[in-house]
Motif scaffolding. Structure first.
Motif, mmCIF file in Angstrom:
data_model
loop_
_atom_site.group_PDB
_atom_site.id
_atom_site.type_symbol
_atom_site.label_atom_id
_atom_site.label_comp_id
_atom_site.label_asym_id
_atom_site.label_seq_id
_atom_site.Cartn_x
_atom_site.Cartn_y
_atom_site.Cartn_z
ATOM 1 N N ILE A 195 0.846 -1.204 0.000
ATOM 2 C CA ILE A 195 0.000 0.000 0.000
ATOM 3 C C ILE A 195 0.880 1.252 0.000
ATOM 4 C CG2 ILE A 195 -1.614 1.371 1.402
ATOM 5 C CD1 ILE A 195 -2.915 -1.259 2.285
ATOM 6 N N LYS A 196 1.985 1.202 0.729
ATOM 7 C CA LYS A 196 2.877 2.371 0.830
ATOM 8 C C LYS A 196 3.629 2.643 -0.459
ATOM 9 C CE LYS A 196 3.711 1.602 5.779
ATOM 10 N NZ LYS A 196 4.736 1.222 6.783
ATOM 11 N N THR A 197 4.001 1.593 -1.184
ATOM 12 C CA THR A 197 4.905 1.768 -2.337
ATOM 13 C C THR A 197 4.212 1.663 -3.700
ATOM 14 O OG1 THR A 197 5.414 -0.610 -2.296
ATOM 15 C CG2 THR A 197 6.844 0.855 -1.011
ATOM 16 N N ALA A 198 2.989 1.135 -3.734
ATOM 17 C CA ALA A 198 2.333 0.861 -5.029
ATOM 18 C C ALA A 198 1.861 2.141 -5.708
ATOM 19 C CB ALA A 198 1.151 -0.077 -4.819
ATOM 20 N N ARG A 199 1.742 2.046 -7.031
ATOM 21 C CA ARG A 199 1.182 3.146 -7.815
ATOM 22 C C ARG A 199 -0.348 3.132 -7.683
ATOM 23 N NH1 ARG A 199 4.249 0.393 -11.319
ATOM 24 N NH2 ARG A 199 2.395 -0.154 -12.548
ATOM 25 N N VAL A 200 -0.962 4.250 -8.029
ATOM 26 C CA VAL A 200 -2.418 4.353 -8.002
ATOM 27 C C VAL A 200 -3.026 3.406 -9.040
ATOM 28 C CG1 VAL A 200 -4.353 5.919 -8.461
ATOM 29 C CG2 VAL A 200 -2.409 6.708 -7.135
ATOM 30 N N LYS A 201 -4.225 2.878 -8.742
ATOM 31 C CA LYS A 201 -4.990 1.953 -9.600
ATOM 32 C C LYS A 201 -4.310 0.590 -9.732
ATOM 33 C CE LYS A 201 -5.427 4.973 -13.056
ATOM 34 N NZ LYS A 201 -5.880 5.558 -14.333
ATOM 35 N N MET A 202 -3.498 0.246 -8.747
ATOM 36 C CA MET A 202 -2.777 -1.023 -8.786
ATOM 37 C C MET A 202 -3.469 -2.040 -7.870
ATOM 38 S SD MET A 202 1.283 -1.637 -8.178
ATOM 39 C CE MET A 202 2.057 -3.226 -8.411
ATOM 40 N N LEU A 203 -3.539 -3.283 -8.345
ATOM 41 C CA LEU A 203 -4.076 -4.375 -7.537
ATOM 42 C C LEU A 203 -3.037 -4.777 -6.498
ATOM 43 C CD1 LEU A 203 -6.201 -6.627 -7.017
ATOM 44 C CD2 LEU A 203 -5.040 -7.976 -8.776
ATOM 45 N N LEU A 204 -3.417 -4.696 -5.229
ATOM 46 C CA LEU A 204 -2.485 -5.000 -4.140
ATOM 47 C C LEU A 204 -2.598 -6.444 -3.657
ATOM 48 C CD1 LEU A 204 -3.149 -1.775 -2.038
ATOM 49 C CD2 LEU A 204 -1.302 -2.142 -3.671
ATOM 50 N N HIS A 205 -3.802 -6.965 -3.697
ATOM 51 C CA HIS A 205 -4.035 -8.334 -3.225
ATOM 52 C C HIS A 205 -5.230 -8.913 -3.965
ATOM 53 C CE1 HIS A 205 -4.560 -11.780 -0.567
ATOM 54 N NE2 HIS A 205 -5.814 -11.419 -0.374
ATOM 55 N N GLU A 206 -5.061 -10.112 -4.514
ATOM 56 C CA GLU A 206 -6.141 -10.767 -5.249
ATOM 57 C C GLU A 206 -6.595 -11.997 -4.490
ATOM 58 O OE1 GLU A 206 -7.108 -11.828 -9.902
ATOM 59 O OE2 GLU A 206 -5.085 -12.125 -9.174
ATOM 60 N N ASP A 207 -7.933 -12.168 -4.411
ATOM 61 C CA ASP A 207 -8.461 -13.322 -3.700
ATOM 62 C C ASP A 207 -8.128 -14.605 -4.453
ATOM 63 O OD1 ASP A 207 -9.699 -14.587 -1.640
ATOM 64 O OD2 ASP A 207 -11.745 -14.055 -2.202
ATOM 65 N N LEU A 208 -8.241 -15.731 -3.766
ATOM 66 C CA LEU A 208 -7.913 -17.027 -4.360
ATOM 67 C C LEU A 208 -8.825 -17.351 -5.533
ATOM 68 C CD1 LEU A 208 -7.560 -19.140 -1.079
ATOM 69 C CD2 LEU A 208 -5.699 -18.346 -2.548
ATOM 70 N N PRO A 209 -8.376 -18.176 -6.479
ATOM 71 C CA PRO A 209 -9.261 -18.629 -7.550
ATOM 72 C C PRO A 209 -10.412 -19.455 -6.972
ATOM 73 C CG PRO A 209 -7.174 -19.813 -7.611
ATOM 74 C CD PRO A 209 -7.019 -18.716 -6.617
ATOM 75 N N LEU A 210 -11.478 -19.615 -7.747
ATOM 76 C CA LEU A 210 -12.709 -20.232 -7.263
ATOM 77 C C LEU A 210 -12.493 -21.600 -6.625
ATOM 78 C CD1 LEU A 210 -15.782 -20.299 -7.000
ATOM 79 C CD2 LEU A 210 -15.904 -21.128 -9.356
ATOM 80 N N SER A 211 -11.711 -22.468 -7.268
ATOM 81 C CA SER A 211 -11.544 -23.833 -6.756
ATOM 82 C C SER A 211 -10.939 -23.838 -5.355
ATOM 83 C CB SER A 211 -10.679 -24.648 -7.721
ATOM 84 O OG SER A 211 -9.432 -24.017 -7.942
ATOM 85 N N MET A 212 -9.956 -22.964 -5.104
ATOM 86 C CA MET A 212 -9.334 -22.891 -3.778
ATOM 87 C C MET A 212 -10.227 -22.136 -2.785
ATOM 88 S SD MET A 212 -5.329 -22.212 -4.574
ATOM 89 C CE MET A 212 -4.351 -23.405 -5.503
ATOM 90 N N ARG A 213 -10.965 -21.149 -3.277
ATOM 91 C CA ARG A 213 -11.873 -20.387 -2.418
ATOM 92 C C ARG A 213 -12.933 -21.311 -1.822
ATOM 93 N NH1 ARG A 213 -12.771 -16.452 -6.165
ATOM 94 N NH2 ARG A 213 -14.951 -16.996 -6.486
ATOM 95 N N VAL A 214 -13.379 -22.270 -2.623
ATOM 96 C CA VAL A 214 -14.393 -23.218 -2.154
ATOM 97 C C VAL A 214 -13.850 -24.036 -0.988
ATOM 98 C CG1 VAL A 214 -15.638 -25.316 -2.793
ATOM 99 C CG2 VAL A 214 -15.664 -23.364 -4.314
ATOM 100 N N LEU A 215 -12.609 -24.502 -1.091
ATOM 101 C CA LEU A 215 -12.004 -25.268 0.002
ATOM 102 C C LEU A 215 -11.847 -24.410 1.256
ATOM 103 C CD1 LEU A 215 -9.171 -27.439 -1.585
ATOM 104 C CD2 LEU A 215 -11.613 -27.882 -1.453
ATOM 105 N N ARG A 216 -11.495 -23.160 1.063
ATOM 106 C CA ARG A 216 -11.282 -22.262 2.201
ATOM 107 C C ARG A 216 -12.591 -21.946 2.920
ATOM 108 N NH1 ARG A 216 -9.803 -16.401 0.520
ATOM 109 N NH2 ARG A 216 -12.073 -16.371 0.287
ATOM 110 N N ASP A 217 -13.658 -21.750 2.138
ATOM 111 C CA ASP A 217 -14.897 -21.223 2.709
ATOM 112 C C ASP A 217 -15.945 -22.281 3.026
ATOM 113 O OD1 ASP A 217 -13.736 -18.768 2.380
ATOM 114 O OD2 ASP A 217 -14.782 -18.303 0.516
ATOM 115 N N LEU A 218 -15.767 -23.529 2.559
ATOM 116 C CA LEU A 218 -16.842 -24.506 2.744
ATOM 117 C C LEU A 218 -17.015 -24.877 4.215
ATOM 118 C CD1 LEU A 218 -15.701 -27.639 3.316
ATOM 119 C CD2 LEU A 218 -15.022 -27.427 0.939
ATOM 120 N N ARG A 219 -18.249 -25.278 4.541
ATOM 121 C CA ARG A 219 -18.565 -25.738 5.892
ATOM 122 C C ARG A 219 -18.352 -27.253 5.915
ATOM 123 N NH1 ARG A 219 -24.361 -23.409 7.270
ATOM 124 N NH2 ARG A 219 -23.829 -24.184 9.352
ATOM 125 N N ARG A 220 -17.266 -27.659 6.548
ATOM 126 C CA ARG A 220 -16.822 -29.057 6.426
ATOM 127 C C ARG A 220 -17.661 -30.063 7.211
ATOM 128 N NH1 ARG A 220 -12.937 -25.852 5.498
ATOM 129 N NH2 ARG A 220 -12.680 -25.077 7.595
#
Length: 484
Positions: A195-220
């Motif tokens: 956040i301190k060093t990046a240029r404006v309009k830059m992506l700083l953090h991208e969420d996981l792709p769908l397949s991994m997001r499902v594993l992270r968020d599912l109710r096991r």
């Protein structure tokens, strides 16, 4: 109850289906060229301040500027500013770190928040929050006390922001919870540095792709099996699970059958049905779904269901069946915002209560937050369902080029009358020797058949010969009147 998660992977697209007891309940789609933005963190620049709306538009590098309302500012930011006036907090051109909380939908840009949160398997880290909490879905009071004590102890020890213990944290030992929080803390420190060093309009953090997001968020607690039809994705998910959620690694299996995975479970057929307006109920009744930009309406009809003893009992049974079907369709179609349900009118107050209770009960398994109102004096049930991504229809379809999304076309007769008016308009404005009308086959046939007498009278009235040519590319509303 047993749940299975099916993951279908192709180079341009990943699709995930949740199957409960053999019935498809939810479908998630992510395309490589148009990945969802929810959870992404950007460094943006304020391009417009709107005091009247108490909001600002932020340029984060997307096609449309994103929207940030005063209610989506972190409490720490408002406290620091000492005011709740958006114009006193932000100025045009100011740089700001924001997180997308709602994808662009329709004509609306993305919705943003400065209350940044970074999720992991067992906790969500909120760096600007002062307090920690526990998921409301965890009902055991003793477990809630244990989890709260664990996250608050870690927060005091490291002097961090707040943590929320997720539903998946229930029953997990303290060592794993602390390891998860430590991981989140390291992740946030790297984001804060960018956040301190990046240029404006830059992506700083991208969420996981769908397949991994499902594993992270599912109710096991309910999931028995996760089947993946891509060997490469299976290896990647297994590695991810072993590192972050080892208890679900044994559930992941590679499907190598000849028959497509989604065909095996009837998912393709369910997706096709979910794009139709009409949903048939087993009893013979049916539902009609109409989706607009502002809201969705659901109409319940008895259809072919004639019931047994009396009309009131028939209506009650249809509404009960409809409540279950509506809850499933809302998840399957990913419908959100304001939803108006027109159940068949019931006179018995007890029946109304039971139908509302049935709807609430079937919505309990829906991960999206929802609220249901009482039956209104007009017999309507108003409810809301939180949606952060586009509906299934918006992902897979586009407005019809013929009707522009209205769902109807002018009749051939209406178009013929429009053509007659246009001819008179052209003749009065210009010196015309001859006219050529271009229209669809249906319209030209009607002009030369049912409207032949009217056409003959028109030619006599204007004193100009009229020719016709059918254009196969024209729809029933399109026509052109050409001066020769």
């Amino acid at each position: 109850m047993s749940d299975e998660i099916l993951i279908n992977v192709t180079p341009p697209e990943t699709r995930v289906a949740l199957v409960e007891n053999g019935v498809v309940q939810e479908v998630l789609i992510e395309r490589a060229r148009r990945r969802g933005l929810v959870g992404n963190i950007y460094k943006g620049k304020i391009c417009r301040v709107l005091p009247g709306m108490q909001a600002v538009f932020v340029d984060i590098g997307l096609e449309r500027a994103a929207f940030l309302h005063i209610s989506d500012l972190s409490a720490a930011e408002r406290e620091k500013a000492g005011t709740d006036k958006i114009e006193a907090i932000f100025k045009e051109g100011q740089e700001i770190a924001v997180q997308v909380v709602k994808d662009p939908i329709g004509t609306k840009g993305a919705r943003l928040s400065t209350e940044i949160s970074v999720p992991s398997v067992y906790e969500v880290y909120m760096p600007f929050a002062k307090t920690s909490g526990v998921s409301q879905r965890i009902e055991c009071e003793a477990e809630r006390i244990r989890l709260r004590a664990c996250v608050e102890a870690f927060q005091r020890e490291h002097g961090t922001g707040g943590f929320i213990a997720r539903t998946s944290a229930e029953g997990v030992d303290e060592a794993m919870l602390r390891a998860d929080m430590l991981f989140l803390l390291k992740l946030w420190n790297s984001i804060a540095q960018r956040i301190k060093t990046a240029r404006v309009k830059m992506l700083l953090h991208e969420d996981l792709p769908l397949s991994m997001r499902v594993l992270r968020d599912l109710r096991r607690t309910r999931v028995d099996k996760i089947r993946v039809d891509s060997r490469e994705t299976h290896a990647r998910l297994t590695k991810f699970a072993r590192e972050f959620v080892p208890e679900i690694a044994p559930m992941i299996e590679h499907y190598a059958g000849e028959r497509p995975l989604f065909d095996l479970y009837g998912v393709e057929e369910e997706i096709q049905k979910a794009l139709e307006r009409r949903v048939t109920l087993k009893s013979g009744g049916y539902l009609i779904f109409d989706q607009t930009e502002a809201m969705t309406t659901v109409d319940v009809n008895t259809g072919a269901f004639v019931g047994g003893r009396n009309l009131e009992e028939t209506i009650f049974k249809t509404n009960l069946e409809a409540a279950q079907a509506i809850a499933r369709q809302l998840r399957l179609r990913n419908l959100g915002g304001i939803i108006i349900i027109d159940f068949i009118d019931m006179r018995d107050e007890e029946h109304k209560t039971q139908v509302l209770q049935a709807l609430a009960r079937h919505l309990e398994r829906d991960p999206a937050k929802n609220t249901i109102s009482e039956v209104s004096p007009l017999g309507l049930v108003e409810m809301t369902r939180k949606r952060t991504r586009e509906s299934l229809e918006q992902v897979l379809c586009e407005p019809c080029p013929a009707c522009g999304g209205r769902g109807v076309l002018k009749t051939a007769e209406t178009t013929c009358l429009d053509i007659f008016r246009e001819i008179i308009r052209e003749v009065r404005q210009y010196q015309v020797q001859e006219l050529l009308v271009l229209a669809s086959n249906e319209v030209v046939e009607r002009l030369l058949d049912e409207e032949a007498d009217t056409l003959s009278e028109l030619e006599s009235f204007i004193g100009v010969p009229i020719k016709f040519r059918a254009e196969s590319q024209y729809n029933q509303e399109q026509y052109d009147v050409v001066i020769l």
